[in-house]
Design a protein around this motif. Structure first.
Motif, short mmCIF file in Angstrom:
data_model
loop_
_atom_site.label_atom_id
_atom_site.label_comp_id
_atom_site.label_asym_id
_atom_site.label_seq_id
_atom_site.Cartn_x
_atom_site.Cartn_y
_atom_site.Cartn_z
N VAL A 35 33.55 33.63 60.45
CA VAL A 35 34.34 32.08 60.07
C VAL A 35 33.72 32.40 58.49
N ALA A 36 32.84 32.46 58.12
CA ALA A 36 32.79 32.42 56.39
C ALA A 36 33.32 33.10 55.68
N ASN A 37 33.77 34.44 55.98
CA ASN A 37 34.51 35.39 55.74
C ASN A 37 36.21 34.61 55.44
N VAL A 38 36.73 33.67 57.06
CA VAL A 38 38.20 33.33 56.33
C VAL A 38 37.60 32.17 55.60
N ALA A 39 37.42 31.52 55.72
CA ALA A 39 36.63 30.35 54.39
C ALA A 39 37.02 30.63 53.28
N CYS A 40 36.42 32.21 52.75
CA CYS A 40 36.46 32.95 51.47
C CYS A 40 37.77 33.47 51.30
N VAL A 41 38.77 33.88 52.30
CA VAL A 41 39.67 34.50 52.40
C VAL A 41 41.31 33.49 51.60
N THR A 42 40.56 32.14 52.10
CA THR A 42 41.60 31.66 52.21
C THR A 42 41.32 30.18 50.93
N GLN A 43 40.88 30.84 50.35
CA GLN A 43 39.61 30.18 49.13
C GLN A 43 40.72 30.94 48.31
N LYS A 44 40.49 31.56 47.87
CA LYS A 44 40.77 33.05 47.09
C LYS A 44 42.08 33.44 46.97
N LEU A 45 42.96 32.78 47.88
CA LEU A 45 44.31 33.20 48.28
C LEU A 45 44.99 30.82 47.97
N GLY A 46 44.52 30.34 47.65
CA GLY A 46 44.85 29.16 47.08
C GLY A 46 44.75 28.56 48.00
N HIS A 47 44.13 27.94 48.70
CA HIS A 47 43.52 27.32 49.31
C HIS A 47 42.56 26.32 49.47
N LYS A 48 42.38 25.24 49.56
CA LYS A 48 41.52 23.80 50.08
C LYS A 48 40.62 24.51 51.05
N SER A 49 39.48 25.49 51.02
CA SER A 49 38.44 25.52 52.14
C SER A 49 37.78 24.92 52.21
N TYR A 50 37.24 24.70 53.94
CA TYR A 50 35.72 24.54 53.86
C TYR A 50 35.23 25.10 54.46
N LEU A 51 33.94 25.30 55.23
CA LEU A 51 32.95 25.83 55.96
C LEU A 51 31.94 25.12 56.67
N LEU A 52 32.12 24.59 58.16
CA LEU A 52 31.59 23.72 58.77
C LEU A 52 30.22 24.65 59.50
N THR A 53 28.96 25.02 58.77
CA THR A 53 27.93 25.57 59.09
C THR A 53 26.75 25.39 58.87
N SER A 54 25.58 25.67 59.78
CA SER A 54 24.03 25.43 59.81
C SER A 54 23.66 27.02 58.98
N LEU A 55 22.65 26.51 57.99
CA LEU A 55 21.63 27.44 57.51
C LEU A 55 20.72 26.99 58.21
N GLY A 56 19.71 28.53 57.85
CA GLY A 56 18.13 28.03 58.07
C GLY A 56 17.87 27.33 56.34
N GLN A 57 16.73 26.51 56.17
CA GLN A 57 16.68 26.26 55.06
C GLN A 57 14.82 27.16 54.59
N ASP A 58 15.62 27.71 54.41
CA ASP A 58 14.70 29.51 53.81
C ASP A 58 15.48 30.22 53.24
N GLY A 59 15.21 31.00 52.02
CA GLY A 59 15.91 31.52 50.61
C GLY A 59 17.21 32.41 51.33
N PHE A 60 16.73 32.59 52.32
CA PHE A 60 18.54 33.45 53.07
C PHE A 60 19.79 32.34 52.89
N GLY A 61 19.61 31.24 53.41
CA GLY A 61 20.20 30.21 53.42
C GLY A 61 20.31 29.21 52.06
N ASP A 62 20.11 29.91 51.13
CA ASP A 62 20.08 29.56 49.81
C ASP A 62 20.71 30.25 49.47
N PHE A 63 20.63 31.66 49.53
CA PHE A 63 21.75 32.46 49.31
C PHE A 63 22.92 32.47 49.67
N LEU A 64 23.29 32.51 50.66
CA LEU A 64 24.22 32.16 51.09
C LEU A 64 25.53 30.74 51.03
#
Length: 312
Positions: A35-64
């Motif tokens: 779903v994060a991929n789809v958010a990025c595609v729709t944003q690339k193609l000119g739509h306002k995109s939001y991602l509703l997700t939860s990430l860990g409080q860790d370096g991987f989460g920071d990266f994402l």
């Protein structure tokens, strides 16, 4: 037009070179998640995109989260969970660019999307919601139900990618039952040819259209290297993939779903689409998804409209 994607974002560690998880010696870190991929595609193609997700409080989460910001995806519905971890996927590639996965996912932040997270979403600014089958379990299952029920009542278009990942579910019968719980919400479905039988009990798309998908506005039936079939009301269009050399198919299905959804939202009236318009949208999605396979990674391979036109 604005799109809200709910579900997982994770890190794909993609094996460098051809081999299996146990034989590959090094991995390249890439941001991903259906779903994060789809958010990025729709944003690339000119739509306002939001991602509703939860990430860990860790370096991987920071990266994402930093990746989302770099891609201009709105992060106001991204929560961070200090008592969980950001999910990971290790991906190996064969000679055709096809993939095998090993996940660190159960108990991850992606399955900790809370009802409080969902309550923050302002659906008055959303035209479409996209979700998939991976994160509709644990705490995130009820949160998906809450959001999609509200969206259905508000008349928001709902898109669903079946995107089966059997190794993320302990009980495949429960997996199927859970997906079927969510199908009544759905307006647009993307289902691959190797997913159809599990979902519907038939390998015949025509039978599935009459039995399981009768209530849907659009059915995107993808067939890998054999292209796709798109069904809308009494219309059907068939696409073939361009002559390209696939290097990595990671995120290609998401590119198809996201690019088709983007074009669908550009229609003045999605309840009145001509065969010619449907064919143009289907061809765009097929070509767009195919071009992403010429690079490694998912999000890093996605194109703007201008980049697409320069290549096709």
């Amino acid at each position: 037009m604005a799109v809200l994607c709910i579900g997982e974002m994770l890190i794909d560690f993609i094996g460098e070179g051809v081999g299996t998880i146990d034989t590959v010696k090094s991995f390249k870190k890439e941001a991903g998640g259906c779903v994060a991929n789809v958010a990025c595609v729709t944003q690339k193609l000119g739509h306002k995109s939001y991602l509703l997700t939860s990430l860990g409080q860790d370096g991987f989460g920071d990266f994402l989260e930093n990746t989302l910001k770099k891609e201009d995806v709105d992060c106001k519905y991204v929560s961070r969970k200090g008592d969980s971890f950001t999910p990971l996927a290790f991906v190996s590639l064969d000679e055709t660019g096809d993939r095998s996965f090993s996940f660190y996912f159960k108990g991850s932040s992606a399955l900790r999307i809370s009802k409080e997270d969902v309550e923050k979403a302002d659906l008055s600014e959303i035209n479409a919601i996209h979700f998939a089958s991976i994160a509709i379990q644990e705490e995130s299952k009820d949160s998906h139900h809450l959001l999609l029920k509200k969206a259905k009542e508000a008349g928001v278009l709902i898109s669903f990618d079946v995107n089966l990942r059997f190794n993320l579910w302990d009980d495949h019968k429960v997996y199927l039952e859970t997906i079927k719980e969510f199908l009544p919400y759905v307006d647009v479905i993307k289902v691959a040819d190797n997913e159809l039988e599990f979902l519907t009990g038939t390998t015949d798309i025509n039978v599935a259209l009459e039995k399981d998908f009768k209530h849907l506005k659009v059915v995107l039936y993808t067939k890998g290297e054999h292209g796709a079939e798109v069904y809308y009301k009494d219309k059907k269009v068939v696409t073939t993939i361009p002559d390209i050399k696939a290097v990595d198919t990671t995120g290609a299905g998401d590119a198809f779903a996201g690019s088709f959804l983007s074009k669908l939202l550009n229609q003045k009236n999605i309840d009145d689409i001509s065969t010619e318009e449907l064919a143009e949208m289907a061809a765009f999605a097929t070509n767009y998804a195919s071009l992403t396979t010429t690079k490694t990674g998912a999000i890093s391979s996605y194109l703007t409209e201008e980049e697409y036109k320069a290549l096709i």
